[in-house]
Design a protein around this motif. Structure first.
Motif, PDB file in Angstrom:
ATOM      1  N   UNK A  46       0.843  -1.210   0.000  1.00 41.77           N
ATOM      2  CA  UNK A  46       0.000   0.000   0.000  1.00 41.77           C
ATOM      3  C   UNK A  46       0.872   1.252   0.000  1.00 41.77           C
ATOM      4  N   UNK A  47       0.441   2.230  -0.771  1.00 45.58           N
ATOM      5  CA  UNK A  47       1.183   3.483  -0.830  1.00 45.58           C
ATOM      6  C   UNK A  47       1.060   4.246   0.484  1.00 45.58           C
ATOM      7  N   UNK A  48       2.003   5.087   0.742  1.00 49.41           N
ATOM      8  CA  UNK A  48       1.976   5.919   1.939  1.00 49.41           C
ATOM      9  C   UNK A  48       1.634   7.351   1.547  1.00 49.41           C
ATOM     10  N   UNK A  49       0.774   7.968   2.307  1.00 48.14           N
ATOM     11  CA  UNK A  49       0.355   9.333   2.050  1.00 48.14           C
ATOM     12  C   UNK A  49       0.833  10.233   3.176  1.00 48.14           C
ATOM     13  N   UNK A  50       1.522  11.297   2.817  1.00 47.56           N
ATOM     14  CA  UNK A  50       1.993  12.236   3.827  1.00 47.56           C
ATOM     15  C   UNK A  50       0.807  12.926   4.476  1.00 47.56           C
ATOM     16  N   UNK A  51       0.829  12.984   5.793  1.00 43.09           N
ATOM     17  CA  UNK A  51      -0.266  13.628   6.506  1.00 43.09           C
ATOM     18  C   UNK A  51      -0.294  15.125   6.246  1.00 43.09           C
ATOM     19  N   UNK A  52      -1.445  15.721   6.524  1.00 45.90           N
ATOM     20  CA  UNK A  52      -1.591  17.147   6.310  1.00 45.90           C
ATOM     21  C   UNK A  52      -2.688  17.711   7.210  1.00 45.90           C
ATOM     22  N   UNK A  53      -2.738  19.019   7.267  1.00 50.89           N
ATOM     23  CA  UNK A  53      -3.832  19.713   7.945  1.00 50.89           C
ATOM     24  C   UNK A  53      -4.754  20.254   6.862  1.00 50.89           C
ATOM     25  N   UNK A  54      -6.031  19.932   6.935  1.00 45.18           N
ATOM     26  CA  UNK A  54      -6.970  20.371   5.906  1.00 45.18           C
ATOM     27  C   UNK A  54      -8.245  20.912   6.537  1.00 45.18           C
ATOM     28  N   UNK A  55      -8.959  21.719   5.778  1.00 46.92           N
ATOM     29  CA  UNK A  55     -10.189  22.341   6.269  1.00 46.92           C
ATOM     30  C   UNK A  55     -11.310  22.162   5.254  1.00 46.92           C
ATOM     31  N   UNK A  56     -12.513  21.879   5.754  1.00 47.97           N
ATOM     32  CA  UNK A  56     -13.702  21.829   4.908  1.00 47.97           C
ATOM     33  C   UNK A  56     -14.820  22.621   5.580  1.00 47.97           C
ATOM     34  N   UNK A  57     -15.736  23.109   4.765  1.00 44.95           N
ATOM     35  CA  UNK A  57     -16.907  23.834   5.259  1.00 44.95           C
ATOM     36  C   UNK A  57     -18.140  23.063   4.826  1.00 44.95           C
ATOM     37  N   UNK A  58     -19.078  22.867   5.745  1.00 48.43           N
ATOM     38  CA  UNK A  58     -20.291  22.106   5.434  1.00 48.43           C
ATOM     39  C   UNK A  58     -21.024  22.731   4.258  1.00 48.43           C
ATOM     40  N   UNK A  59     -21.653  21.866   3.437  1.00 46.98           N
ATOM     41  CA  UNK A  59     -22.446  22.362   2.320  1.00 46.98           C
ATOM     42  C   UNK A  59     -23.458  23.382   2.830  1.00 46.98           C
ATOM     43  N   UNK A  60     -23.542  24.505   2.119  1.00 43.61           N
ATOM     44  CA  UNK A  60     -24.463  25.544   2.578  1.00 43.61           C
ATOM     45  C   UNK A  60     -24.834  26.444   1.409  1.00 43.61           C
ATOM     46  N   UNK A  61     -25.928  27.126   1.564  1.00 45.39           N
ATOM     47  CA  UNK A  61     -26.361  28.086   0.553  1.00 45.39           C
ATOM     48  C   UNK A  61     -26.136  29.502   1.019  1.00 45.39           C
ATOM     49  N   UNK A  62     -25.197  29.668   1.940  1.00 46.97           N
ATOM     50  CA  UNK A  62     -24.981  30.993   2.512  1.00 46.97           C
ATOM     51  C   UNK A  62     -25.744  31.136   3.811  1.00 46.97           C
ATOM     52  N   UNK A  90      -1.191  14.381  10.276  1.00 49.48           N
ATOM     53  CA  UNK A  90       0.267  14.312  10.262  1.00 49.48           C
ATOM     54  C   UNK A  90       0.790  13.336  11.308  1.00 49.48           C
ATOM     55  N   UNK A  91       2.033  12.886  11.123  1.00 46.71           N
ATOM     56  CA  UNK A  91       2.728  12.065  12.098  1.00 46.71           C
ATOM     57  C   UNK A  91       3.249  12.992  13.194  1.00 46.71           C
ATOM     58  N   UNK A  92       2.824  12.815  14.447  1.00 44.39           N
ATOM     59  CA  UNK A  92       3.258  13.722  15.506  1.00 44.39           C
ATOM     60  C   UNK A  92       4.771  13.866  15.592  1.00 44.39           C
ATOM     61  N   UNK A  93       5.492  12.781  15.284  1.00 43.38           N
ATOM     62  CA  UNK A  93       6.946  12.834  15.387  1.00 43.38           C
ATOM     63  C   UNK A  93       7.600  13.713  14.342  1.00 43.38           C
ATOM     64  N   UNK A  94       6.856  14.059  13.293  1.00 44.72           N
ATOM     65  CA  UNK A  94       7.408  14.873  12.223  1.00 44.72           C
ATOM     66  C   UNK A  94       6.987  16.340  12.313  1.00 44.72           C
ATOM     67  N   UNK A  95       6.229  16.686  13.344  1.00 49.16           N
ATOM     68  CA  UNK A  95       5.761  18.059  13.498  1.00 49.16           C
ATOM     69  C   UNK A  95       6.755  18.841  14.349  1.00 49.16           C
ATOM     70  N   UNK A  96       7.288  19.954  13.870  1.00 54.30           N
ATOM     71  CA  UNK A  96       8.280  20.716  14.633  1.00 54.30           C
ATOM     72  C   UNK A  96       7.703  21.248  15.944  1.00 54.30           C
ATOM     73  N   UNK A  97       8.564  21.393  16.947  1.00 51.13           N
ATOM     74  CA  UNK A  97       8.133  22.004  18.200  1.00 51.13           C
ATOM     75  C   UNK A  97       7.633  23.418  17.926  1.00 51.13           C
ATOM     76  N   UNK A  98       6.573  23.788  18.592  1.00 50.97           N
ATOM     77  CA  UNK A  98       6.038  25.130  18.422  1.00 50.97           C
ATOM     78  C   UNK A  98       5.116  25.302  17.229  1.00 50.97           C
ATOM     79  N   UNK A  99       4.900  24.223  16.487  1.00 45.49           N
ATOM     80  CA  UNK A  99       4.026  24.301  15.315  1.00 45.49           C
ATOM     81  C   UNK A  99       2.576  24.454  15.763  1.00 45.49           C
ATOM     82  N   UNK A 100       1.843  25.329  15.093  1.00 43.80           N
ATOM     83  CA  UNK A 100       0.409  25.415  15.371  1.00 43.80           C
ATOM     84  C   UNK A 100      -0.309  25.889  14.114  1.00 43.80           C
ATOM     85  N   UNK A 101      -1.621  25.710  14.105  1.00 40.69           N
ATOM     86  CA  UNK A 101      -2.435  26.159  12.988  1.00 40.69           C
ATOM     87  C   UNK A 101      -3.631  26.942  13.510  1.00 40.69           C
ATOM     88  N   UNK A 102      -4.256  27.698  12.628  1.00 41.33           N
ATOM     89  CA  UNK A 102      -5.434  28.474  13.019  1.00 41.33           C
ATOM     90  C   UNK A 102      -6.316  28.725  11.803  1.00 41.33           C
TER      91      UNK A 102
END
Length: 211
Positions: A46-62, A90-102
């Motif tokens: 099986x192939x390996x996929x690099x982890x990531x941080x992603x965002x989605x917004x629920x389907x909406x009409x506004x 992501x793999x926790x071991x590959x995340x730099x210290x102090x990394x954050x998202x918003x």
């Protein structure tokens, strides 16, 4: 807001790879002897996929804001932001210290559909983010509420929705792995003499990452 100019805006791209068989022509040869055939095999893991941080917004009409809570100080129009989901694989071991998202929200001006009234600036729109996922680890938190420049009396900063955090990771990167959902109560508080009409604005949500 903790995000500064060094932050990266995370964008997801999908790359499609097609595998096609090609017919190769060659010189004529004598009929093959089955006993001389060579078996060719391959085991594909099986192939390996690099982890990531992603965002989605629920389907909406506004979001259609409705008048509710107007008082002597302001006309107030309220609604609810569609659910926003952030997933960190992501793999926790590959995340730099102090990394954050918003996730940061930025509202545009409310402009009248027929152009007959002056626009209503984003400083009149506030929100109160609400974390919908389990927050027992404290790793991820909803952003701070902000009010219109016409205060709603809650004590929230009266700065409007001009680059405010909706959801932010706050703790050890290993605890941030998972899926998080958030929405927000929206409140547009305008002057009492605001011109009548139909207005529209765009609220942009951006996912930033900083190390």
């Amino acid at each position: 807001m903790r995000i500064n100019k060094a932050a990266r805006l995370l964008a997801a791209a999908v790359v499609g790879v097609a595998l096609a068989g090609a017919g190769l022509a060659g010189p004529a040869v004598a009929e093959d002897d089955p006993e001389d055939g060579i078996d060719v095999s391959v085991t594909i893991e099986p192939g390996t996929t690099t982890g990531q941080v992603s965002m989605t917004v629920a389907d909406n009409g506004g979001v259609a804001l409705q008048e509710n809570g107007s008082d002597a100080a302001a006309r107030q129009f309220v609604g609810t932001l569609p659910t926003v989901t952030v997933t960190d694989t992501r793999d926790p071991g590959e995340i730099p210290d102090g990394d954050f998202w918003a996730v940061v929200g930025q509202a545009g001006e409310f402009t009248a559909t027929d152009g007959s009234a002056p626009p209503i600036g984003p400083q009149y729109l506030g929100w109160r983010p609400r974390l919908l996922s389990d927050s027992s680890t404290g790793a991820v938190a909803a952003g701070e509420p902000v009010s219109s420049v016409i205060s709603d009396g809650s004590g929230a900063p009266t700065v409007g929705l001009r680059g405010q955090e909706l959801l932010v990771s706050t703790a050890n990167s290993a605890d941030e792995i998972g899926t998080w959902e958030v929405n927000a109560d929206l409140a547009l508080r305008t002057p009492t003499d605001v011109a009548a009409g139909e207005y529209h604005s765009t609220l942009t949500l951006s996912l930033f990452n900083q190390s």
